[in-house]
Design an enzyme around this catalytic site. Sequence first.
Site, mmCIF file in Angstrom:
data_model
loop_
_atom_site.group_PDB
_atom_site.id
_atom_site.type_symbol
_atom_site.label_atom_id
_atom_site.label_comp_id
_atom_site.label_asym_id
_atom_site.label_seq_id
_atom_site.Cartn_x
_atom_site.Cartn_y
_atom_site.Cartn_z
ATOM 1 N N ALA A 140 25.246 -2.258 -2.004
ATOM 2 C CA ALA A 140 25.081 -2.445 -3.442
ATOM 3 C C ALA A 140 24.996 -3.931 -3.757
ATOM 4 C CB ALA A 140 26.252 -1.811 -4.178
ATOM 5 N N GLU A 143 22.122 -5.688 -9.635
ATOM 6 C CA GLU A 143 22.885 -5.504 -10.879
ATOM 7 C C GLU A 143 21.901 -5.471 -12.048
ATOM 8 O OE1 GLU A 143 25.825 -8.609 -11.141
ATOM 9 O OE2 GLU A 143 26.754 -8.031 -9.237
ATOM 10 N N GLY A 147 18.237 -8.954 -9.507
ATOM 11 C CA GLY A 147 17.545 -8.220 -8.445
ATOM 12 C C GLY A 147 17.095 -9.197 -7.387
ATOM 13 N N ARG A 272 14.496 -5.167 7.196
ATOM 14 C CA ARG A 272 13.151 -5.209 6.591
ATOM 15 C C ARG A 272 12.087 -4.611 7.518
ATOM 16 N NH1 ARG A 272 14.257 -10.773 3.364
ATOM 17 N NH2 ARG A 272 14.833 -9.736 1.432
ATOM 18 N N GLY A 371 -10.569 12.988 -4.636
ATOM 19 C CA GLY A 371 -10.882 13.407 -6.003
ATOM 20 C C GLY A 371 -9.783 14.287 -6.582
ATOM 21 N N GLU A 395 14.674 -4.010 -0.837
ATOM 22 C CA GLU A 395 14.902 -5.010 0.220
ATOM 23 C C GLU A 395 13.925 -6.183 0.130
ATOM 24 O OE1 GLU A 395 16.293 -4.009 3.923
ATOM 25 O OE2 GLU A 395 16.776 -1.962 3.357
ATOM 26 N N THR A 397 10.989 -7.609 -2.872
ATOM 27 C CA THR A 397 9.650 -7.166 -3.292
ATOM 28 C C THR A 397 8.586 -7.899 -2.458
ATOM 29 O OG1 THR A 397 9.458 -8.939 -4.914
ATOM 30 C CG2 THR A 397 10.452 -6.867 -5.681
HETATM 31 C C1 LIG Z 1 14.423 3.481 -5.456
HETATM 32 C C2 LIG Z 1 15.133 2.172 -5.337
HETATM 33 C C3 LIG Z 1 16.168 2.040 -4.439
HETATM 34 C C4 LIG Z 1 16.886 0.843 -4.348
HETATM 35 N N1 LIG Z 1 17.939 0.737 -3.469
HETATM 36 C C5 LIG Z 1 18.722 -0.374 -3.516
HETATM 37 C C6 LIG Z 1 19.917 -0.442 -2.727
HETATM 38 O O1 LIG Z 1 20.241 0.455 -1.942
HETATM 39 N N2 LIG Z 1 20.712 -1.528 -2.883
HETATM 40 C C7 LIG Z 1 20.404 -2.563 -3.735
HETATM 41 O O2 LIG Z 1 21.165 -3.509 -3.832
HETATM 42 N N3 LIG Z 1 19.252 -2.533 -4.468
HETATM 43 C C8 LIG Z 1 18.410 -1.469 -4.374
HETATM 44 N N4 LIG Z 1 17.274 -1.413 -5.143
HETATM 45 C C9 LIG Z 1 16.938 -2.535 -6.016
HETATM 46 C C10 LIG Z 1 15.787 -3.368 -5.492
HETATM 47 O O3 LIG Z 1 16.180 -4.050 -4.331
HETATM 48 C C11 LIG Z 1 15.339 -4.290 -6.625
HETATM 49 O O4 LIG Z 1 14.705 -3.482 -7.583
HETATM 50 C C12 LIG Z 1 14.406 -5.372 -6.152
HETATM 51 O O5 LIG Z 1 15.089 -6.293 -5.345
HETATM 52 C C13 LIG Z 1 13.759 -6.140 -7.307
HETATM 53 O O6 LIG Z 1 14.716 -6.569 -8.197
HETATM 54 P P1 LIG Z 1 14.543 -6.288 -9.776
HETATM 55 O O7 LIG Z 1 14.257 -4.826 -9.924
HETATM 56 O O8 LIG Z 1 15.701 -6.832 -10.515
HETATM 57 O O9 LIG Z 1 13.228 -7.043 -10.180
HETATM 58 P P2 LIG Z 1 13.077 -8.581 -10.577
HETATM 59 O O10 LIG Z 1 13.781 -9.443 -9.602
HETATM 60 O O11 LIG Z 1 13.423 -8.738 -12.010
HETATM 61 O O12 LIG Z 1 11.531 -8.770 -10.371
HETATM 62 C C14 LIG Z 1 10.556 -8.236 -11.269
HETATM 63 C C15 LIG Z 1 9.187 -8.644 -10.764
HETATM 64 O O13 LIG Z 1 9.087 -10.084 -10.705
HETATM 65 C C16 LIG Z 1 8.749 -10.516 -9.391
HETATM 66 N N5 LIG Z 1 9.442 -11.763 -9.082
HETATM 67 C C17 LIG Z 1 10.772 -12.003 -9.200
HETATM 68 N N6 LIG Z 1 11.062 -13.280 -8.808
HETATM 69 C C18 LIG Z 1 9.894 -13.822 -8.414
HETATM 70 C C19 LIG Z 1 9.523 -15.106 -7.896
HETATM 71 N N7 LIG Z 1 10.422 -16.052 -7.680
HETATM 72 N N8 LIG Z 1 8.216 -15.316 -7.599
HETATM 73 C C20 LIG Z 1 7.282 -14.351 -7.805
HETATM 74 N N9 LIG Z 1 7.564 -13.122 -8.295
HETATM 75 C C21 LIG Z 1 8.850 -12.862 -8.589
HETATM 76 C C22 LIG Z 1 9.208 -9.390 -8.479
HETATM 77 O O14 LIG Z 1 8.491 -9.381 -7.271
HETATM 78 C C23 LIG Z 1 8.915 -8.156 -9.337
HETATM 79 O O15 LIG Z 1 7.577 -7.799 -9.209
HETATM 80 C C24 LIG Z 1 16.517 -0.250 -5.192
HETATM 81 C C25 LIG Z 1 15.444 -0.116 -6.070
HETATM 82 C C26 LIG Z 1 14.757 1.069 -6.150
HETATM 83 C C27 LIG Z 1 13.616 1.175 -7.120
#
Ligand SMILES: Cc1cc2nc3c(=O)[nH]c(=O)nc-3n(C[C@H](O)[C@H](O)[C@H](O)COP(=O)(O)OP(=O)(O)OC[C@H]3O[C@@H](n4cnc5c(N)ncnc54)[C@H](O)[C@@H]3O)c2cc1C
Length: 418
Positions: A140, A143, A147, A272, A371, A395, A397
């Site tokens: 976890a 938050e 992210g 990863r 299709g 893990e 984006t």
């Molecule tokens: C189904 C699912 C399972 C998950 N499981 C886990 C888990 O087990 N444990 C856990 O801790 N988390 C988990 N997550 C959370 C996941 O790791 C986060 O959603 C992810 O790291 C992105 O964080 P965020 O959603 O806050 O997006 P943000 O960080 O707010 O990013 C939003 C967008 O902005 C882009 N972005 C952000 N910063 C930059 C930058 N510096 N440069 C360019 N682009 C940027 C991102 O790529 C993204 O497209 C899970 C998410 C999902 C959807």
Amino acid sequence: MIEFEMPKPIAQQSYVLQTVAENMMRPVSRYFDEHEHEIPWDYINFMHMAMRATGAGSLAPPERKEEPKPDEKKKERPPIAYQMLAFMLEMLAWGDVGMYLVTPGGGLGAAAVEAAGSSEQKKKFLARFMDEKPTFAAMAMTEPQCGSDTSAIRATAVLDKNTNEWVLNGEKIFVTAGQKSLEESQGFIVVWATIDPSAGRAGMRSFVVEAGIPGCQVTKMEHKLGIRASDTASIVLTDCRVPFENILGSPEIRTDTTKGFKGAMATFDATRPLVAATGIGVARATLELLKQILAEQGIHIRYGLPRQKLTNIEREIIDMEVMLQSAWLLVIKAVWMADNKKSNPLEASMSKLRAGDVVTRITQRAVELMGPLGYSRELLLEKWFRDAKITDIYEGTGQINRLIVARNILDYSGRELR
Ligand SMILES: Cc1cc2nc3c(=O)[nH]c(=O)nc-3n(C[C@H](O)[C@H](O)[C@H](O)COP(=O)(O)OP(=O)(O)OC[C@H]3O[C@@H](n4cnc5c(N)ncnc54)[C@H](O)[C@@H]3O)c2cc1C
């Protein structure tokens, strides 16, 4: 040296797992997609029994025993634990990636303990995966306000010197297998928190929070686009007390280094490429089904013809196969490096971002090419299209992994390039 021949234990394992994927996952794949939050216990119990029988209770690779004596060195097989995991996960994801995510054995949580825990902690926390009942673990980090930027973590861990316990407070969201770890088994979650909010990343640590500990509660289960067989939970920590020794890494804060944080981030160098492997599994499933449908319609891929003599669809399929194979080779390189204790953050991020791109592209194109049939629920193509996207989100984006690749190639720090 990298060998391209599949080691015998991996080939044997793949054969068995293909049977599991074909007979235990595919037939119920649609059911668990349509019945989100129902738990595939038949699959879970079977996998638990099989993994226990083979001694592979945990999905985290086993710790290597002490160094072999010089005369034993020659006889020792090269380490392949991460490579085995990559092949295993690819095959299970080929079966159903959502169901793979509920495989007991620790997943990300166990990997975090494996990457950042001491020998005693590994013994203590990982042994439970060999218990009679299936056991789960989760990690976890994310938050509501944090992210990609992990320095924004607000959850806190304060040491109560009277009881020698850490007191954790905060909210975690999107925790894969969070509910199974805390409510469906005697598992644990690895929670990231700061032990000194003024120290930035140097103050970040991870803590093992075991199931049943007061103050740790699952508050929500997500409804998702894809991987719907996998539970994704929100968890609230309210004055949650864990023993002092549940901290992974040193409790000492040194503001001149982010070593503690980097130690925990090493989890991702290991996981990863494994996430990438699951994306490859979905992409392979898609491409195989696409080729099968085309073959049933009399369209066979004429490999070996000059490109200008091929039809457009033949060219597209061949291009997809190249993408898939090249992405898989990046995974193999990254896990081979992990097995051989070589630093691999560059390769781990490369494999993850490439697999995310490839699986997204292949599943999308398959839906387009078929299709209306591709869009209908008659086939699993539309499901795989939905399942694919997560490869590029959790893990790190795609964008974040690109940043890591750039930092590693250009030798920039996180502060210099963000
Ligand atoms: C189904 C699912 C399972 C998950 N499981 C886990 C888990 O087990 N444990 C856990 O801790 N988390 C988990 N997550 C959370 C996941 O790791 C986060 O959603 C992810 O790291 C992105 O964080 P965020 O959603 O806050 O997006 P943000 O960080 O707010 O990013 C939003 C967008 O902005 C882009 N972005 C952000 N910063 C930059 C930058 N510096 N440069 C360019 N682009 C940027 C991102 O790529 C993204 O497209 C899970 C998410 C999902 C959807």
